[in-house]
Design a protein around this motif. Structure first.
Motif, PDB file in Angstrom:
ATOM      1  N   VAL A   2      -1.885  -3.851  -6.072  1.00  0.00           N
ATOM      2  CA  VAL A   2      -1.124  -4.813  -6.862  1.00  0.00           C
ATOM      3  C   VAL A   2       0.035  -4.101  -7.556  1.00  0.00           C
ATOM      4  CG1 VAL A   2      -1.216  -6.597  -8.648  1.00  0.00           C
ATOM      5  CG2 VAL A   2      -3.267  -6.085  -7.286  1.00  0.00           C
ATOM      6  N   PHE A   3       1.237  -4.662  -7.389  1.00  0.00           N
ATOM      7  CA  PHE A   3       2.401  -4.157  -8.130  1.00  0.00           C
ATOM      8  C   PHE A   3       2.889  -5.245  -9.068  1.00  0.00           C
ATOM      9  CE2 PHE A   3       6.895  -3.336  -8.912  1.00  0.00           C
ATOM     10  CZ  PHE A   3       6.835  -2.025  -9.345  1.00  0.00           C
ATOM     11  N   HIS A   4       3.069  -4.866 -10.329  1.00  0.00           N
ATOM     12  CA  HIS A   4       3.566  -5.790 -11.353  1.00  0.00           C
ATOM     13  C   HIS A   4       4.966  -5.364 -11.787  1.00  0.00           C
ATOM     14  CE1 HIS A   4      -0.266  -7.862 -12.547  1.00  0.00           C
ATOM     15  NE2 HIS A   4      -0.800  -6.757 -12.040  1.00  0.00           N
ATOM     16  N   TYR A   5       5.929  -6.260 -11.615  1.00  0.00           N
ATOM     17  CA  TYR A   5       7.200  -6.109 -12.316  1.00  0.00           C
ATOM     18  C   TYR A   5       7.025  -6.703 -13.709  1.00  0.00           C
ATOM     19  CZ  TYR A   5       9.638  -5.496  -7.771  1.00  0.00           C
ATOM     20  OH  TYR A   5      10.074  -5.061  -6.539  1.00  0.00           O
ATOM     21  N   ARG A   6       7.425  -5.946 -14.730  1.00  0.00           N
ATOM     22  CA  ARG A   6       7.446  -6.467 -16.109  1.00  0.00           C
ATOM     23  C   ARG A   6       6.081  -7.036 -16.520  1.00  0.00           C
ATOM     24  NH1 ARG A   6      13.359  -9.559 -16.083  1.00  0.00           N
ATOM     25  NH2 ARG A   6      14.513  -7.849 -15.104  1.00  0.00           N
ATOM     26  N   HIS A   7       5.063  -6.206 -16.399  1.00  0.00           N
ATOM     27  CA  HIS A   7       3.701  -6.655 -16.703  1.00  0.00           C
ATOM     28  C   HIS A   7       3.615  -7.086 -18.158  1.00  0.00           C
ATOM     29  CE1 HIS A   7      -0.577  -6.912 -16.969  1.00  0.00           C
ATOM     30  NE2 HIS A   7      -0.804  -6.347 -15.791  1.00  0.00           N
ATOM     31  N   PRO A   8       3.229  -8.348 -18.438  1.00  0.00           N
ATOM     32  CA  PRO A   8       3.167  -8.800 -19.830  1.00  0.00           C
ATOM     33  C   PRO A   8       2.108  -8.088 -20.654  1.00  0.00           C
ATOM     34  CG  PRO A   8       2.262 -10.469 -18.339  1.00  0.00           C
ATOM     35  CD  PRO A   8       2.894  -9.419 -17.477  1.00  0.00           C
ATOM     36  N   GLY A   9       1.075  -7.547 -20.000  1.00  0.00           N
ATOM     37  CA  GLY A   9       0.041  -6.823 -20.730  1.00  0.00           C
ATOM     38  C   GLY A   9       0.371  -5.368 -20.973  1.00  0.00           C
ATOM     39  N   ALA A  10       1.512  -4.916 -20.413  1.00  0.00           N
ATOM     40  CA  ALA A  10       1.923  -3.517 -20.590  1.00  0.00           C
ATOM     41  C   ALA A  10       3.302  -3.451 -21.233  1.00  0.00           C
ATOM     42  CB  ALA A  10       1.935  -2.804 -19.242  1.00  0.00           C
ATOM     43  N   GLY A  11       3.590  -4.421 -22.085  1.00  0.00           N
ATOM     44  CA  GLY A  11       4.867  -4.404 -22.796  1.00  0.00           C
ATOM     45  C   GLY A  11       6.068  -4.589 -21.886  1.00  0.00           C
ATOM     46  N   GLY A  12       5.886  -5.272 -20.754  1.00  0.00           N
ATOM     47  CA  GLY A  12       6.994  -5.504 -19.836  1.00  0.00           C
ATOM     48  C   GLY A  12       7.329  -4.335 -18.943  1.00  0.00           C
ATOM     49  N   ARG A  13       6.455  -3.357 -18.872  1.00  0.00           N
ATOM     50  CA  ARG A  13       6.695  -2.207 -17.995  1.00  0.00           C
ATOM     51  C   ARG A  13       6.238  -2.535 -16.568  1.00  0.00           C
ATOM     52  NH1 ARG A  13       4.650  -0.521 -22.845  1.00  0.00           N
ATOM     53  NH2 ARG A  13       5.881   1.016 -24.019  1.00  0.00           N
ATOM     54  N   ASN A  14       6.798  -1.814 -15.593  1.00  0.00           N
ATOM     55  CA  ASN A  14       6.334  -1.926 -14.214  1.00  0.00           C
ATOM     56  C   ASN A  14       5.021  -1.162 -14.072  1.00  0.00           C
ATOM     57  OD1 ASN A  14       8.652  -3.350 -13.582  1.00  0.00           O
ATOM     58  ND2 ASN A  14       9.701  -1.591 -12.679  1.00  0.00           N
ATOM     59  N   VAL A  15       4.058  -1.765 -13.358  1.00  0.00           N
ATOM     60  CA  VAL A  15       2.729  -1.170 -13.218  1.00  0.00           C
ATOM     61  C   VAL A  15       2.268  -1.296 -11.766  1.00  0.00           C
ATOM     62  CG1 VAL A  15       0.300  -1.265 -13.925  1.00  0.00           C
ATOM     63  CG2 VAL A  15       2.112  -1.760 -15.600  1.00  0.00           C
ATOM     64  N   LEU A  16       1.765  -0.205 -11.227  1.00  0.00           N
ATOM     65  CA  LEU A  16       1.176  -0.196  -9.888  1.00  0.00           C
ATOM     66  C   LEU A  16      -0.319   0.082  -9.996  1.00  0.00           C
ATOM     67  CD1 LEU A  16       1.394  -0.093  -6.741  1.00  0.00           C
ATOM     68  CD2 LEU A  16       1.877   2.359  -6.989  1.00  0.00           C
ATOM     69  N   LEU A  17      -1.133  -0.744  -9.335  1.00  0.00           N
ATOM     70  CA  LEU A  17      -2.582  -0.560  -9.291  1.00  0.00           C
ATOM     71  C   LEU A  17      -2.986  -0.333  -7.842  1.00  0.00           C
ATOM     72  CD1 LEU A  17      -3.630  -3.589 -11.565  1.00  0.00           C
ATOM     73  CD2 LEU A  17      -3.224  -1.220 -12.279  1.00  0.00           C
ATOM     74  N   VAL A  18      -3.644   0.789  -7.578  1.00  0.00           N
ATOM     75  CA  VAL A  18      -4.074   1.106  -6.214  1.00  0.00           C
ATOM     76  C   VAL A  18      -5.553   1.489  -6.236  1.00  0.00           C
ATOM     77  CG1 VAL A  18      -3.688   2.522  -4.162  1.00  0.00           C
ATOM     78  CG2 VAL A  18      -1.767   1.982  -5.668  1.00  0.00           C
ATOM     79  N   PRO A  19      -6.384   0.780  -5.485  1.00  0.00           N
ATOM     80  CA  PRO A  19      -7.796   1.166  -5.405  1.00  0.00           C
ATOM     81  C   PRO A  19      -7.994   2.319  -4.434  1.00  0.00           C
ATOM     82  CG  PRO A  19      -7.409  -0.769  -4.057  1.00  0.00           C
ATOM     83  CD  PRO A  19      -6.096  -0.435  -4.698  1.00  0.00           C
ATOM     84  N   PHE A  20      -8.965   3.146  -4.741  1.00  0.00           N
ATOM     85  CA  PHE A  20      -9.358   4.214  -3.814  1.00  0.00           C
ATOM     86  C   PHE A  20     -10.856   4.404  -3.937  1.00  0.00           C
ATOM     87  CE2 PHE A  20      -8.229   6.320  -7.780  1.00  0.00           C
ATOM     88  CZ  PHE A  20      -9.247   7.258  -7.962  1.00  0.00           C
ATOM     89  N   ARG A  21     -11.419   5.181  -3.037  1.00  0.00           N
ATOM     90  CA  ARG A  21     -12.859   5.404  -3.066  1.00  0.00           C
ATOM     91  C   ARG A  21     -13.248   6.071  -4.377  1.00  0.00           C
ATOM     92  NH1 ARG A  21     -16.312   2.748  -0.540  1.00  0.00           N
ATOM     93  NH2 ARG A  21     -15.414   3.233   1.513  1.00  0.00           N
ATOM     94  N   GLY A  22     -13.937   5.322  -5.240  1.00  0.00           N
ATOM     95  CA  GLY A  22     -14.403   5.870  -6.503  1.00  0.00           C
ATOM     96  C   GLY A  22     -13.630   5.418  -7.721  1.00  0.00           C
ATOM     97  N   GLY A  23     -12.563   4.608  -7.526  1.00  0.00           N
ATOM     98  CA  GLY A  23     -11.848   4.182  -8.715  1.00  0.00           C
ATOM     99  C   GLY A  23     -10.516   3.506  -8.447  1.00  0.00           C
ATOM    100  N   TRP A  24      -9.702   3.480  -9.510  1.00  0.00           N
ATOM    101  CA  TRP A  24      -8.381   2.870  -9.466  1.00  0.00           C
ATOM    102  C   TRP A  24      -7.330   3.881  -9.922  1.00  0.00           C
ATOM    103  CZ3 TRP A  24      -7.021  -2.035  -7.879  1.00  0.00           C
ATOM    104  CH2 TRP A  24      -8.078  -2.938  -7.655  1.00  0.00           C
ATOM    105  N   ARG A  25      -6.198   3.870  -9.256  1.00  0.00           N
ATOM    106  CA  ARG A  25      -5.023   4.594  -9.722  1.00  0.00           C
ATOM    107  C   ARG A  25      -4.134   3.599 -10.459  1.00  0.00           C
ATOM    108  NH1 ARG A  25      -2.062   8.689  -7.664  1.00  0.00           N
ATOM    109  NH2 ARG A  25      -3.968   9.832  -8.037  1.00  0.00           N
ATOM    110  N   VAL A  26      -3.792   3.914 -11.685  1.00  0.00           N
ATOM    111  CA  VAL A  26      -2.905   3.093 -12.506  1.00  0.00           C
ATOM    112  C   VAL A  26      -1.642   3.895 -12.772  1.00  0.00           C
ATOM    113  CG1 VAL A  26      -2.637   1.813 -14.663  1.00  0.00           C
ATOM    114  CG2 VAL A  26      -4.903   1.984 -13.582  1.00  0.00           C
TER     115      VAL A  26
END
Length: 380
Positions: free
Chosen positions: A196-220
């Protein structure tokens, strides 16, 4: 004298040693760290299909082992200020072009393959001096050991001692914008995993955020804004992370780091005597966005071993430098899109987000542009 010495036992060096062994070159692997040294974080988490194929060729079954340990996500989703602008889910029967798992797990599998092949390795004794001549290379370590080799594949990372000793410089730029990266432990299943890629994530103060799942967790991965204190953002992660990653309401952060976009390439990929070949981060520095670093480095590793075997070092230096330059250009395009410093670029992104419900191509562009243009795998 060894036909080839490989300096550095990260994924690139391990792949180079395996490739050299597969070609009958009897490599020796030299690593500065002790074999039992801790390795922080997941680091590179995305292994391309071309890389898996490389690994299978240098050690039959290795690519499949890496694939089996990793996680495959089949949905990619992009949002603009909390509103979805693009989603695509691949059918379970579709060909899978990647797997996602921590770099440390990849290294473990590569090292086991090296051990099984009987590749000689020396750990915990950093290379200090590199003396190249038309006849070969002499390496002297901090502990006083001497290793003579016909060629050296330098895979000793961004601060490569071998590159410095060979008098080769890195050229390029580093962004001023910082990015915060976190690993969050979680039991992620392939059937509901999404990138999931967020432009202007409202929960992160409008910052861009990338979420990538991998074996054992999430990369934020969070793009800092002008004036942000990146380390303070890391320190406050327990406050904002549940809003960004609702899949882990009580997140356990296992690793964090701050990075900037690196776009640097060595001015030469070999020394004056054509005896030292640079590979991976010894040859080029690339940002995590686009998953270009480890994947292109393993491509370097395999090509370097082939060049030593075939006596085609000049071709290696030209072709792999061209590949690195293409990756740097792609990374630059990705950074320009992420920063969107000009009013025209910002308006274009806003227009695409507005048009996406009725014009899917606009949403597709917003989904792909943060990673830069796709580059066809460069063969050797």
């Amino acid at each position: 004298m060894s036909a080839v010495a490989v300096v550095g036992a990260g994924p690139v060096g391990l792949a180079a040693a395996l490739a050299a062994h597969a070609l009958g070159l009897d490599p020796v692997l030299l690593e500065a760290r002790p074999r039992t040294a801790a390795r922080p974080g997941s680091r590179a988490i995305f292994v391309h299909r071309a890389t898996l194929d490389h690994l299978d060729r240098v050690s039959p079954g290795l690519g499949e082992s890496v694939f089996a340990q990793g996680l495959v996500w089949r949905t990619k989703r992009t949002l603009w200020a909390g509103r979805q602008v693009h989603v695509r889910t691949y059918a379970p029967t579709a060909a899978v072009p990647f797997t996602s798992l921590p770099q440390t797990a990849v290294e473990d599998l590569l090292l086991r393959a090296c051990d099984a092949a009987g590749i000689r390795s020396v750990w915990g004794d950093p290379v200090q001096e590199v003396h190249s001549t038309p006849a070969g290379v002499r390496l002297r370590t901090e502990g006083g050991a001497v290793h003579d080799a016909g060629h050296v594949i330098a895979a000793d990372g961004a601060r490569s001692r071998v590159r410095a000793q060979a008098g080769i410089a890195l050229q390029g730029d580093t962004s001023t914008t910082e990015f915060v990266v976190l690993d969050v432990a979680a039991d992620v299943r392939s059937d509901d995993a999404e990138r999931v890629f967020h432009y202007r994530h409202p929960g992160a103060g409008g910052r861009n955020v990338l979420l990538v799942p991998f074996r054992g967790g999430w990369r934020v991965d969070v793009q800092c804004r002008a004036g942000d204190d990146a380390r303070d953002l890391v320190a406050r992660a327990p406050e904002w992370l549940p809003r960004v990653l609702p899949q882990a309401p009580d997140p356990r952060i296992t690793w964090s780091s701050v990075y900037r976009f690196q776009q640097r390439v060595a001015d030469r990929f070999t020394d004056a005597h054509r005896r030292v070949l640079l590979a991976g981060e010894a040859a080029h520095l690339l940002p995590p966005f686009g998953a270009r670093g480890m994947n292109s480095g393993i491509g370097d590793a395999v090509a370097a071993a082939r060049a030593v075997r075939a006596g085609s070092v000049d071709h290696y230096a030209r072709s792999r430098r061209a590949a690195a330059e293409a990756n740097v250009r792609a990374a630059g395009a990705a950074l320009d899109h992420l920063l969107a410093t000009g009013a025209g670029r910002r308006c274009l992104q806003w227009a695409a987000a507005t048009a996406s419900p009725v014009w899917p191509r606009a949403g597709h562009w917003l989904d792909t542009a943060p990673y830069g243009p796709r580059i066809r795998a460069v063969g050797y």
